[in-house]
Design an enzyme around this catalytic site. Structure first.
Site, PDB file in Angstrom:
ATOM      1  N   ARG A 144      31.259  44.188   1.557  1.00 31.40           N
ATOM      2  CA  ARG A 144      30.617  44.289   0.255  1.00 31.40           C
ATOM      3  C   ARG A 144      31.592  42.904  -0.157  1.00 31.40           C
ATOM      4  NH1 ARG A 144      26.906  46.378  -2.930  1.00 31.40           N
ATOM      5  NH2 ARG A 144      27.451  47.325  -4.822  1.00 31.40           N
ATOM      6  N   THR A 453      16.890  43.783  -1.293  1.00 32.83           N
ATOM      7  CA  THR A 453      18.340  44.550  -0.986  1.00 32.83           C
ATOM      8  C   THR A 453      16.612  44.782  -0.038  1.00 32.83           C
ATOM      9  OG1 THR A 453      19.280  45.818  -2.248  1.00 32.83           O
ATOM     10  CG2 THR A 453      19.191  46.159   0.155  1.00 32.83           C
ATOM     11  N   THR A 471      22.105  43.315   0.756  1.00 31.68           N
ATOM     12  CA  THR A 471      21.761  42.624   0.074  1.00 31.68           C
ATOM     13  C   THR A 471      22.211  41.161  -0.550  1.00 31.68           C
ATOM     14  OG1 THR A 471      21.256  43.924  -1.779  1.00 31.68           O
ATOM     15  CG2 THR A 471      23.349  44.360  -1.176  1.00 31.68           C
ATOM     16  N   SER A 518      28.438  50.515  -5.104  1.00 30.53           N
ATOM     17  CA  SER A 518      27.162  50.610  -4.076  1.00 30.53           C
ATOM     18  C   SER A 518      26.643  52.148  -4.570  1.00 30.53           C
ATOM     19  CB  SER A 518      27.305  50.304  -2.823  1.00 30.53           C
ATOM     20  OG  SER A 518      25.683  49.809  -2.076  1.00 30.53           O
ATOM     21  N   GLY A 546      18.478  50.067  -4.511  1.00 30.53           N
ATOM     22  CA  GLY A 546      19.497  50.772  -6.174  1.00 30.53           C
ATOM     23  C   GLY A 546      20.194  51.874  -6.160  1.00 30.53           C
TER      24      GLY A 546
HETATM   25  N1  GLU Z   1      23.265  46.441  -4.969  1.00 32.00           N
HETATM   26  C1  GLU Z   1      22.733  48.049  -4.714  1.00 32.00           C
HETATM   27  C2  GLU Z   1      24.172  48.255  -4.423  1.00 32.00           C
HETATM   28  O1  GLU Z   1      24.772  47.758  -3.865  1.00 32.00           O
HETATM   29  C3  GLU Z   1      21.184  47.564  -4.064  1.00 32.00           C
HETATM   30  C4  GLU Z   1      20.106  46.788  -4.721  1.00 32.00           C
HETATM   31  C5  GLU Z   1      18.741  47.698  -4.367  1.00 32.00           C
HETATM   32  O2  GLU Z   1      19.116  47.887  -2.954  1.00 32.00           O
HETATM   33  O3  GLU Z   1      18.253  46.581  -4.435  1.00 32.00           O
HETATM   34  O4  GLU Z   1      23.798  50.189  -4.397  1.00 32.00           O
END
Ligand code: GLU
Length: 651
Positions: A144, A453, A471, A518, A546
């Site tokens: 990360r 992602t 991602t 995340s 997300g």
């Molecule tokens: N930044 C998001 C996360 O770490 C992921 C974004 C995505 O899945 O498009 O949860």
């Protein structure tokens, strides 16, 4: 077996084919294997239709519709699924040639940087769950991004302590959103521990592709078009993604990326140090600090890059029915929240609530059938309860401890049984309250879906497996493009406000060196022996999306584990679920959902509304993949909502 949609035509396809064939000769074998058919199209199963004309404008990353009637891919002793057929094929060849899942990950990640730059690349971060068959160990790798040492808690919302204007043109597209990239250090760590092929050789497929050229896919073209204003602000991004007149490069345009070939050549020769120190690191720091296009500079430094460390965490594992689910611990909330929702659901007889119109095996898959309102309601309620705890308690535990200092307090079966007792089978909770674990910092509420992602699932000949979600955060990350790759905007996953409305510090506030929370949920599932010990590896899955990733993964696991679906049926099935809000999502892009008039004529939606669920039929944009062991090898499924493909060894 049918063929996946053509990925190229004309001269560019020929270039691509030449590049791929130099690595491995083609074959006319139509079974699932790493083959290239004479016209340059990877061979896989599935019946990909043209994307549907569903209106997908609500999503930050434009979706590419829904490929109806996809069927599962049956492979021999190795298999790989990525979000793009070119990456799947390149990774498959490594596995075929005796590489491990750790080797194949490096190939998949670097090729995806080219063919899916909106979603993933070496300027971003990742989480990896890895199963080592010889040692029977499960490792959780954390790549990360971290906040720069110079970042303050107001970094994303104020230009400085003296200047309380917001970063320009906004936090995401400014340099402030850029965290220290982590994926390459993480892949190096995993390769040191689990790789078999030489590090330097694993970059050749992406270097060749970058030099020889590849075609912009329809999905990538849609993303470029959607982001053209932001891409135009960055000179490098503009030159790469846009035409001289500023219009977006369309699908089918051949792209070469010599800058990326040069970057990868340095990394191939000198290891990840070539990225974290020296000329590439200096380029990253300069790019994050740019003021061109009126952008507020970030404060990422050479020292941030040089000191970045990928971490090995303890996998979060818990029982579900006859299985053991293993997922990613914090700073991802993915593993704990998926397992908490399943732990709550284990108090209900979901197996008796199978979707209707499911058809039989993969050849009559019917896109996963139609789930019942009863089951959707129950699963959405379990998710509301699990998200309530997630929102309040989960952040980077190197900074903010979990209740009881371990994921197990939130996953305790007795606690989850009490949570399950809060569910009324015919009435929505609306918004659930978190459990009471004493005075810990209050969280920042559910996130909106983001879509930058990608998910990769791999099993190799030796029985090892990798489930990696990777991602740049939103589509094209921060829109800063350097040395052939996009820089992430991962720091926008921190809570923008450091304190809640009562002035209490939020768990996911920004601190220097901290990793933003995340939702990524790469998952490995094992059989459970009668004595409760871990048995063999049986499922590999994960998705982008997300905060909604958690719902996508829960749906897929319930489909496979409770409803006996094959992996293609489970990923094709309607995306449904809820975060901790009164809205229950029923993906309107699915052909079995009547999304007209806000779903008013759809029986599933009607019934859910009777329970008090506020139903949204907005199209969902999961990018699931799932691999499942059977007696003869593996069965795979790729998400009909994106461009992914499964390939593997022949049976
Ligand atoms: N930044 C998001 C996360 O770490 C992921 C974004 C995505 O899945 O498009 O949860």
């Amino acid at each position: 077996m049918r063929r996946l949609r053509r990925i190229g035509s004309g001269a560019a396809a020929l270039l691509l084919l030449v590049g791929l064939l130099t690595a491995c000769s083609s074959s006319t074998n139509q079974s699932a294997s790493c083959t290239v058919s004479p016209n340059g199209t990877p061979v896989t199963s599935g019946v990909p239709a043209e994307p549907s004309s569903t209106n997908l404008a609500l999503h930050p990353e434009v979706a590419t519709g829904y490929r109806t009637g996809m069927t599962a891919v049956r492979t021999g002793d190795f298999a790989v699924s990525t979000a793009n057929p070119v990456a799947t094929e390149a990774a498959c060849r490594v596995l075929r040639d005796g590489g491990t899942a750790a080797d194949a990950l490096i190939v998949a990640q670097t090729v995806l940087n080219l063919v899916e730059p909106q979603a993933t690349g070496i300027g971003g971060g990742a989480f990896l769950m890895y199963y080592d068959a010889a040692g029977k160990t499960v490792d959780a790798y954390d790549g990360r991004e971290t906040a720069p040492a110079a970042a303050t808690e107001d970094y994303l919302r104020y230009i400085s302590a003296a200047d309380h204007t917001v970063p320009q043109p906004n936090a995401r597209a400014s340099g402030r959103s850029i965290g220290t990239p982590g994926v390459l250090r993480m892949l190096e760590l995993a390769h040191n521990e689990h790789g078999k092929q030489a590090w330097k050789d694993l970059f050749a497929p992406a270097i060749n592709l970058a030099d020889q050229g590849f075609e912009i896919s329809p999905r990538m073209a849609g993303q470029i078009s959607d982001s053209k204003t932001d891409l135009a602000r960055d000179a490098n991004a503009r030159a790469y993604f846009l035409q001289p007149d500023g219009s977006p490069k369309p699908s089918g345009t051949t792209l070469t990326n010599p800058a990326f070939a040069k970057t990868l050549s340095a990394i191939a020769s000198d290891g990840a140090n070539a990225f974290y120190t020296g000329a590439i690191a200096a380029d990253i720091v300069d790019t994050a600090a740019t003021t061109s296009g009126g952008r507020t500079p970030g404060l990422l430094s050479l020292a941030d890059l040089q000191s970045y460390q990928a971490k090995k965490r303890t996998a979060v594992c818990s029982p579900y029915r006859a299985h053991e689910i293993c997922g990613m611990p914090n700073p991802s909330s993915g593993g704990i929240t998926v397992e908490a929702a399943l732990g709550i659901l284990s108090n209900f007889d979901l197996a008796s609530m199978k979707p209707t119109d499911l058809g039989g095996d993969s050849d009559t898959a019917r896109d996963g059938g139609k789930p019942t309102a009863e089951a959707v309601h129950l699963i959405a309620e379990a998710e509301r309860l699990a998200y309530a705890d997630r929102d309040k308690y989960i952040a980077d535990s190197d900074f903010v401890p979990l209740p009881g200092n371990s994921p197990q307090a939130l996953l305790d079966p007795n606690y989850l049984k009490q949570r399950a007792a809060l569910i009324d089978p015919t009435k929505s909770l609306g918004t659930a309250k978190p459990g009471d674990f004493g005075p810990v910092p209050v969280g920042d509420g559910p996130q909106q879906p983001e879509h930058g992602t990608s998910h990769i699932s791999i099993v190799d000949k030796y029985g090892n497996a990798a489930s990696m979600t990777t991602t740049v955060e939103s589509a094209f990350g921060s829109f800063h493009f350097v040395d052939g790759f996009i820089l992430n905007n991962q720091l926008t996953d921190f809570s923008a406000e450091p304190v809640d409305k009562d002035g209490t510090p939020v768990a996911n506030r920004l601190d220097p060196g901290k990793r933003p929370r995340s939702s990524m949920a790469p998952t490995l599932v094992f059989d459970r022996n009668p004595d409760g010990t871990r048995g063999g590896l049986s499922y590999v899955t994960g998705s982008p999306g997300g905060a909604v990733i958690i719902q996508f993964v829960v749906k897929t696991l319930v489909g496979m584990l409770d409803w006996g679906m094959n992996p293609q049926q489970a990923v094709s099935m309607i995306d449904f679920g809820a975060a901790n809000s009164p809205t229950t999502y029923v993906g309107g892009e699915h052909p079995a959902v009547n999304a007209a008039d806000n779903g008013d004529h759809d029986p599933l939606v009607q019934k859910l509304r009777q329970y008090g669920d506020q139903v949204s039929v907005a199209p969902q944009s999961s990018g699931l993949s799932a691999l499942v062991r059977d007696g003869n090898g593996w069965i795979g499924g790729a998400d009909p909502r994106r461009e992914g493909a499964v390939l593997g060894g022949p049976r």
